[in-house]
Design an enzyme around this catalytic site. Sequence first.
Site, short mmCIF file in Angstrom:
data_model
loop_
_atom_site.label_atom_id
_atom_site.label_comp_id
_atom_site.label_asym_id
_atom_site.label_seq_id
_atom_site.Cartn_x
_atom_site.Cartn_y
_atom_site.Cartn_z
N ALA A 104 54.97 7.20 30.75
CA ALA A 104 55.43 6.16 31.87
C ALA A 104 54.18 5.12 31.77
O ALA A 104 53.07 5.27 31.63
CB ALA A 104 55.63 6.51 33.05
N GLY A 147 56.45 10.89 30.53
CA GLY A 147 57.80 10.24 30.35
C GLY A 147 58.40 10.25 28.91
O GLY A 147 59.74 10.48 28.71
N GLU A 150 59.80 13.67 28.42
CA GLU A 150 61.10 13.89 29.59
C GLU A 150 62.18 13.20 28.78
O GLU A 150 63.26 13.61 28.68
CB GLU A 150 60.73 13.34 30.77
CG GLU A 150 59.67 14.32 31.43
CD GLU A 150 59.49 13.73 32.97
OE1 GLU A 150 59.14 14.32 33.75
OE2 GLU A 150 58.85 12.64 32.78
N GLU A 170 50.95 14.66 33.25
CA GLU A 170 50.88 14.17 34.74
C GLU A 170 49.69 14.72 35.65
O GLU A 170 49.10 13.99 36.44
CB GLU A 170 52.14 14.28 35.42
CG GLU A 170 53.18 13.21 34.72
CD GLU A 170 53.98 13.96 33.56
OE1 GLU A 170 54.94 13.72 32.98
OE2 GLU A 170 53.39 15.12 33.11
#
Length: 296
Positions: A104, A147, A150, A170
């Site tokens: 992200a 992300g 994901e 993360e």
Amino acid sequence: MASVGVVTRLLLGKNVLSTARVALPNTGFVKFYSAAPSYENIKIDVVGTKKNVGLIQLNRPKALNALCKPLFVELGKAVVDFDADDSIAAIIITGNEKAFAAGADIKEMQNNTYSSNQRGGFLKEWEDVSRCGKPVIAAVNGFALGGGCELAMLCDIIYAGDKAKFGQPEINIGTIPGAGGTQRLPRYVGKSKAMEIVLTGSFIDANEAEKMGLVARVFPAEKLLEETIKLAERIGSHSPLIVKMAKEAVNQAYETTLKAGLSYEKSLFYGTFATEDRKEGMTAFIEKRAPNFKNE
């Protein structure tokens, strides 16, 4: 090969996209490069010998395809448009050779607060990919981290290039996965390996990801997209209606108990006998010919 040099018009949902047709060397496929001005963070193509595979390429190369909100808004819209287009059998999401998506966009999130996340429904745009009725395939080269990992797990099948790297780092920046990493990863690889990946922030390579069950197949990086298109085309040779039912049945396995899942599967199986495509498929098998599915 040189450019075929033919300009066509492709209608996707309500958007008309200008495209230029270019022959791909050594593949036999013709790729359609979108010139749609409305997309700044992705590129849209239609690929395959029957032009029935939607290709979405994440396009923030300088940021290693970091997943900012504008990118995901565009991605969600493209997925919805392809899902609504009856000429599209399956959808591929990919990046470039360096990165599928390296995570992200941290700069975008840095000043978020708990209340702003709640009020704005942070990450809600990701639901468009998970709600897609058609098969969605991730073609992962390079980094698929945070992300990016994901997003790959949101897809129904993951194919990877041999230099791909997966991870949920993360923990290294004082947070946890927030778009399904702690929930989907254990379903792919089991609790122990998921805990190791999430709690250490360490990366795994493509071969290890395949052994874990996170990735379906690994190919040389330069062959990845070609092989993923072949997979999408093979899926596209079947009845779209039955493919959608099969996808629903498999996904249900992650949402319920075995007993309830078996009951759901049987109801869908019985339901196939109300379709013309089931009748055509069995008749073609008995008559030893290729079926002519009509999505009915």
